[in-house]
Design a protein around this motif. Sequence first.
Motif, PDB file in Angstrom:
ATOM      1  N   LYS A 195      65.767  20.156  -0.658  1.00 26.73           N
ATOM      2  CA  LYS A 195      64.427  19.664  -0.964  1.00 26.73           C
ATOM      3  C   LYS A 195      63.618  19.471   0.315  1.00 26.73           C
ATOM      4  CE  LYS A 195      63.545  17.153  -5.206  1.00 26.73           C
ATOM      5  NZ  LYS A 195      63.244  15.848  -5.787  1.00 26.73           N
ATOM      6  N   GLU A 196      64.317  19.010   1.346  1.00 23.80           N
ATOM      7  CA  GLU A 196      63.594  18.749   2.583  1.00 23.80           C
ATOM      8  C   GLU A 196      63.572  20.006   3.451  1.00 23.80           C
ATOM      9  OE1 GLU A 196      65.571  15.757   4.901  1.00 23.80           O
ATOM     10  OE2 GLU A 196      67.530  16.654   4.572  1.00 23.80           O
ATOM     11  N   THR A 197      62.757  19.982   4.474  1.00 23.79           N
ATOM     12  CA  THR A 197      62.664  21.143   5.353  1.00 23.79           C
ATOM     13  C   THR A 197      63.852  21.155   6.317  1.00 23.79           C
ATOM     14  OG1 THR A 197      61.354  19.888   6.921  1.00 23.79           O
ATOM     15  CG2 THR A 197      60.158  21.138   5.262  1.00 23.79           C
ATOM     16  N   LEU A 198      64.048  22.324   6.886  1.00 23.61           N
ATOM     17  CA  LEU A 198      65.191  22.515   7.765  1.00 23.61           C
ATOM     18  C   LEU A 198      65.093  21.638   9.014  1.00 23.61           C
ATOM     19  CD1 LEU A 198      67.721  24.125   7.657  1.00 23.61           C
ATOM     20  CD2 LEU A 198      66.557  26.031   8.790  1.00 23.61           C
ATOM     21  N   TYR A 199      63.887  21.639   9.610  1.00 20.93           N
ATOM     22  CA  TYR A 199      63.774  20.876  10.855  1.00 20.93           C
ATOM     23  C   TYR A 199      63.932  19.378  10.605  1.00 20.93           C
ATOM     24  CZ  TYR A 199      58.857  20.127   9.466  1.00 20.93           C
ATOM     25  OH  TYR A 199      57.708  19.779   8.799  1.00 20.93           O
ATOM     26  N   ARG A 200      63.512  18.910   9.405  1.00 24.42           N
ATOM     27  CA  ARG A 200      63.686  17.490   9.070  1.00 24.42           C
ATOM     28  C   ARG A 200      65.153  17.142   8.955  1.00 24.42           C
ATOM     29  NH1 ARG A 200      59.814  13.888   8.197  1.00 24.42           N
ATOM     30  NH2 ARG A 200      61.070  12.006   7.989  1.00 24.42           N
ATOM     31  N   TRP A 201      65.924  18.111   8.438  1.00 22.22           N
ATOM     32  CA  TRP A 201      67.348  17.877   8.269  1.00 22.22           C
ATOM     33  C   TRP A 201      68.018  17.711   9.641  1.00 22.22           C
ATOM     34  CZ3 TRP A 201      71.291  21.719   9.458  1.00 22.22           C
ATOM     35  CH2 TRP A 201      72.590  21.299   9.120  1.00 22.22           C
ATOM     36  N   VAL A 202      67.683  18.620  10.558  1.00 18.08           N
ATOM     37  CA  VAL A 202      68.236  18.538  11.914  1.00 18.08           C
ATOM     38  C   VAL A 202      67.864  17.193  12.531  1.00 18.08           C
ATOM     39  CG1 VAL A 202      68.225  19.568  14.199  1.00 18.08           C
ATOM     40  CG2 VAL A 202      68.086  21.030  12.165  1.00 18.08           C
ATOM     41  N   PHE A 203      66.603  16.831  12.373  1.00 14.30           N
ATOM     42  CA  PHE A 203      66.127  15.557  12.904  1.00 14.30           C
ATOM     43  C   PHE A 203      66.934  14.394  12.332  1.00 14.30           C
ATOM     44  CE2 PHE A 203      63.461  11.877  11.793  1.00 14.30           C
ATOM     45  CZ  PHE A 203      63.147  11.411  13.060  1.00 14.30           C
ATOM     46  N   ARG A 204      67.074  14.405  11.023  1.00 15.83           N
ATOM     47  CA  ARG A 204      67.725  13.295  10.350  1.00 15.83           C
ATOM     48  C   ARG A 204      69.193  13.152  10.778  1.00 15.83           C
ATOM     49  NH1 ARG A 204      69.576  12.480   5.684  1.00 15.83           N
ATOM     50  NH2 ARG A 204      69.385  14.636   5.000  1.00 15.83           N
ATOM     51  N   CYS A 205      69.871  14.291  10.918  1.00 19.79           N
ATOM     52  CA  CYS A 205      71.279  14.259  11.321  1.00 19.79           C
ATOM     53  C   CYS A 205      71.429  13.616  12.696  1.00 19.79           C
ATOM     54  CB  CYS A 205      71.850  15.682  11.351  1.00 19.79           C
ATOM     55  SG  CYS A 205      72.062  16.402   9.716  1.00 19.79           S
ATOM     56  N   LEU A 206      70.589  14.063  13.615  1.00 19.07           N
ATOM     57  CA  LEU A 206      70.698  13.534  14.974  1.00 19.07           C
ATOM     58  C   LEU A 206      70.265  12.072  15.016  1.00 19.07           C
ATOM     59  CD1 LEU A 206      69.399  16.627  16.939  1.00 19.07           C
ATOM     60  CD2 LEU A 206      71.718  15.683  16.958  1.00 19.07           C
ATOM     61  N   GLU A 207      69.205  11.739  14.291  1.00 20.17           N
ATOM     62  CA  GLU A 207      68.712  10.366  14.261  1.00 20.17           C
ATOM     63  C   GLU A 207      69.821   9.422  13.790  1.00 20.17           C
ATOM     64  OE1 GLU A 207      66.407   9.339  10.974  1.00 20.17           O
ATOM     65  OE2 GLU A 207      65.296   7.721  11.949  1.00 20.17           O
ATOM     66  N   LEU A 208      70.458   9.826  12.708  1.00 20.39           N
ATOM     67  CA  LEU A 208      71.516   8.992  12.135  1.00 20.39           C
ATOM     68  C   LEU A 208      72.639   8.773  13.144  1.00 20.39           C
ATOM     69  CD1 LEU A 208      72.132   7.700   9.342  1.00 20.39           C
ATOM     70  CD2 LEU A 208      73.684   9.618   8.944  1.00 20.39           C
ATOM     71  N   ALA A 209      73.036   9.878  13.803  1.00 19.93           N
ATOM     72  CA  ALA A 209      74.135   9.795  14.770  1.00 19.93           C
ATOM     73  C   ALA A 209      73.775   8.848  15.903  1.00 19.93           C
ATOM     74  CB  ALA A 209      74.451  11.181  15.303  1.00 19.93           C
ATOM     75  N   ILE A 210      72.515   8.920  16.348  1.00 15.42           N
ATOM     76  CA  ILE A 210      72.090   8.045  17.441  1.00 15.42           C
ATOM     77  C   ILE A 210      72.058   6.592  16.969  1.00 15.42           C
ATOM     78  CG2 ILE A 210      70.183   7.462  18.985  1.00 15.42           C
ATOM     79  CD1 ILE A 210      69.420  10.455  18.930  1.00 15.42           C
ATOM     80  N   ARG A 211      71.508   6.361  15.766  1.00 11.07           N
ATOM     81  CA  ARG A 211      71.399   4.986  15.278  1.00 11.07           C
ATOM     82  C   ARG A 211      72.756   4.398  14.973  1.00 11.07           C
ATOM     83  NH1 ARG A 211      67.113   4.731  11.177  1.00 11.07           N
ATOM     84  NH2 ARG A 211      68.240   2.863  10.549  1.00 11.07           N
ATOM     85  N   LYS A 212      73.685   5.249  14.565  1.00  7.48           N
ATOM     86  CA  LYS A 212      75.043   4.765  14.308  1.00  7.48           C
ATOM     87  C   LYS A 212      75.778   4.443  15.605  1.00  7.48           C
ATOM     88  CE  LYS A 212      76.764   6.720   9.966  1.00  7.48           C
ATOM     89  NZ  LYS A 212      77.495   7.931   9.486  1.00  7.48           N
ATOM     90  N   GLY A 213      75.270   4.997  16.703  1.00  8.52           N
ATOM     91  CA  GLY A 213      75.938   4.774  17.972  1.00  8.52           C
ATOM     92  C   GLY A 213      76.948   5.854  18.297  1.00  8.52           C
ATOM     93  N   GLU A 214      77.042   6.861  17.450  1.00  7.75           N
ATOM     94  CA  GLU A 214      78.004   7.941  17.728  1.00  7.75           C
ATOM     95  C   GLU A 214      77.601   8.730  18.960  1.00  7.75           C
ATOM     96  OE1 GLU A 214      78.164  10.175  14.132  1.00  7.75           O
ATOM     97  OE2 GLU A 214      78.983   8.491  12.986  1.00  7.75           O
ATOM     98  N   LEU A 215      76.305   8.874  19.113  1.00  2.00           N
ATOM     99  CA  LEU A 215      75.813   9.486  20.351  1.00  2.00           C
ATOM    100  C   LEU A 215      75.218   8.358  21.197  1.00  2.00           C
ATOM    101  CD1 LEU A 215      74.016  12.624  18.852  1.00  2.00           C
ATOM    102  CD2 LEU A 215      76.350  12.424  19.691  1.00  2.00           C
ATOM    103  N   GLU A 216      75.955   7.985  22.226  1.00  2.00           N
ATOM    104  CA  GLU A 216      75.511   6.818  22.983  1.00  2.00           C
ATOM    105  C   GLU A 216      74.373   7.191  23.931  1.00  2.00           C
ATOM    106  OE1 GLU A 216      78.697   8.880  25.252  1.00  2.00           O
ATOM    107  OE2 GLU A 216      78.278   8.400  23.150  1.00  2.00           O
TER     108      GLU A 216
END
Lengths: 483, 483
Positions: B22-43
């Motif tokens: 449903k969402e656009t491709l670039y939004r998906w990439v954004f969301r994946c990275l955002e989540l990882a950063i907010r979770k702290g997986e990417l410090e």
Amino acid sequence: MGPVLLQPKIAQCFSRSSFSGKETLYRWVFRCLELAIRKGELEAGFKLPPTRLLAEALGIARNTVKTAYEMLLSEGYIESRVGDGSYVAELPQDLINPGHKSKKARADLPLSEYAQQYISLPPLNSDIRKILQPGIPALRDFPLGQWKRCLSFASSFKALESFPPAGDLKLREQIVDYLLKFRGIEADPEQVLITSGSQQAAFLTAQLLLNKGEKVIVETPGFPGTSGVFSSLGCQIDALNMEEAVSIDSDARLINLTPSRNFPLGHTLSLSQRLKVVQWAEHNNSWVLEDDYDSEFAEGYPVSALLSICESDRVIYTGTFSRSMFPALRLGYMVLPPKLVTVFTRARRYMDGGLSQVVQVAMAEFMGQGFYSRHLKKMRQHYIKQADHMLKQIEKTSLSELALISAPGGMHLVLKLPDCIDDRAMVGELDKRGFGIRALSGYCQQGQSMNGLVIGFCVDKEEVIKPGIEEVASLYKALRDKA
Amino acid sequence: MGPVLLQPKIAQCFSRSSFSGKETLYRWVFRCLELAIRKGELEAGFKLPPTRLLAEALGIARNTVKTAYEMLLSEGYIESRVGDGSYVAELPQDLINPGHKSKKARADLPLSEYAQQYISLPPLNSDIRKILQPGIPALRDFPLGQWKRCLSFASSFKALESFPPAGDLKLREQIVDYLLKFRGIEADPEQVLITSGSQQAAFLTAQLLLNKGEKVIVETPGFPGTSGVFSSLGCQIDALNMEEAVSIDSDARLINLTPSRNFPLGHTLSLSQRLKVVQWAEHNNSWVLEDDYDSEFAEGYPVSALLSICESDRVIYTGTFSRSMFPALRLGYMVLPPKLVTVFTRARRYMDGGLSQVVQVAMAEFMGQGFYSRHLKKMRQHYIKQADHMLKQIEKTSLSELALISAPGGMHLVLKLPDCIDDRAMVGELDKRGFGIRALSGYCQQGQSMNGLVIGFCVDKEEVIKPGIEEVASLYKALRDKA
DNA sequence: TGAGATTAGTACGGACAAATT
DNA sequence: CAATTTGTCCGTACTAATCTC
């Protein structure tokens, strides 16, 4: 008067000139007699002429006079006895006496402390439309036909009855959908409260969360309307300078922000700054009032709302439709933390009992049909074009030597003026010439002074923008050379 | 993944399943990275893969990845340096950490004193439509077609722009005309302030004229909504018993009256009583808030408004359209003494900035076309018929032994219950059976208790009234016999 | 009402300048 | 210096929505 003779006392009650034509005849008769009684010209116990006689004398029907007498009777001005006549009643004399009006009017109006505060506040800008005025959308391109259809839908039978003070449920659902799709905010319709705009949202928040004397942080520059709400309540205002780095170490009870786009500069609070604000609020047991001003018209991708990056129960989010639809709509919303829903809806019931359902139903329909997002999209494109055009015009004039200090996007731009030119004076002069350009310093809290022009580019056509900018430029040149 | 190798840390951010389509491709990439950063997986400081590499690994175009990186950058999640690369930004760690949500939520919500007051007030009646409910007009007979045309008129271009906080000028003029014609009140459009109803009028008045702790006189019985406004403000409430003769010797700051027809009893204050009230207010430097409740449906000629019998600068007059048009309209007005106009309009601007222009323009048109007065006339006749019918039905049942304590006219009637029956209990039982009949004691202030039923006769058809009254009567008989 | 032209949005590929290592 | 990486530009292709006649 007529051939029938009335007592002079009665006759002088009636003068043709006092009949306005707008009111009914019997009301006029009533009013004339009432006035005479209240003035004391017809004293208590005075016998009024029989209706038949008065009617003939005035050249009107007896029934008309009878109606007037009935009204006088039911009000208590006269007493009627069948077979006898009508007599002026006994009334508290000092009230009847016309002299009591002449006693000198009291100079001191008993107003509340609150009202005193309002009087001391500067009046907000008037709403007369002028050239290059910021904050007014491109009304020409508003889809009137679609809106009309939605309004027509709102006049159906079902929309007449219910009026939940929190707002129409359908509209709240549409808003929740919109916020999820476009702002990444997950909320329940329960949390949404329909308001007449950010102004009312700020007012409700202030009333229900702040006490007199408590500290509130507001942006500077920022919108003076909301900060006025807080100061009218007797709160202490701390200014947060948007030019400098944001650091909050205050014990304020509430912070009022436009994090996605500051008004009027359009600057965005960085992610870490936004996170810090929420962290501060949670730590300090304080509130964040997030006005998502103008995020619809942010350049590129709008940044996430505070509310979406952290599901904090400290954040109150507000938005408005008046800027994206049309100013006179006066419709907005707020998203409350679940804990505040009960207090707010309950209080709302006492404060205004909720807003008119009609526009709410129409707006819900407008959104539900997809008209709203389509309109937004169009406006976004249109404003980019308009801004572009204005900037090109500015480049051609002497205004090009001024720094553009507003962020791209939005509905207006801000040019920085040199210190030697007072923006208020310049705007005053522009106002006389029909311009609605605002002074940047008008949006600054005490302690800060920024000198600049806030110029709207949304509504005016290219044919207006070009000569408009040229006139502003020539005024600027004149002022600059004089200084 | 692809033939290109990614660091495992990055690779695990992206799972095909999380892409909804449903969402656009670039939004998906954004969301994946955002989540990882907010979770702290990417410090913080972690170097993201070059756009080219990530694009190849994910099997998508570089531009798509670039768009995602741009979004992350503009939100502040990453920092990019040309020639170097993109790095995860430094962010307040305890907010990034997902564990912070688990810290126990504060129990004490910082609410204002004001809000505390609201919580302690009883919630006002909900708006669900039930049988024989008072206060709801006969919606079936509302001229929907005419109203629709007026709304359509209100969606014309001109109605989009201006929004004086005091209200639409045309509507204010229509109201002035109406008041002159039907209520004998001479006022200037300047003095009129459009509100969402008497409730908001009372609220504005309370806010601007009363301070905490000051005394206010309200009627008992009376409408609990307005008295709630005063007590929420921390005012002391003095009850004025409408059963007894009115005598005021209080030092109150304000008296709130429905002089032409008391709610819910419909009694009228006599002329001399009305004059005394104004006299008291002038002498005491106090205010009179006159709610001209229901005067449209008074029996015979409605008595003059306080405001019309004395041009006192102490009287604030309020009226509403919601009862004569339809409840969801939520539109009313107040007429202010000239001296208060500035304060009120100024404050209004800060409180809600004025109401939606749309309904105001429609209403002005509705009045201007003569639709309003015609509709009123029709309704007046209709309600008389309805009341008559209900009274006849009552006569046929055991309810006929109860005294009718309300004045003729209006939109409801009041039956007095014997002391042995608790009206709240009876209404509670009726509520369960779908009746909207109210308990008279619910409208009484402390210190007074009147036992009775408030029964609406406007909206329900004869086929509903007959069995309805019969059911009420049988319940009454059961309760009476039990006691 | 409906077919055809137009436009915006998404995704893709490639080229090149600028900055960094 | 070369290699790398971001930022900016170009153009193409396809789809969906919108506009026009």
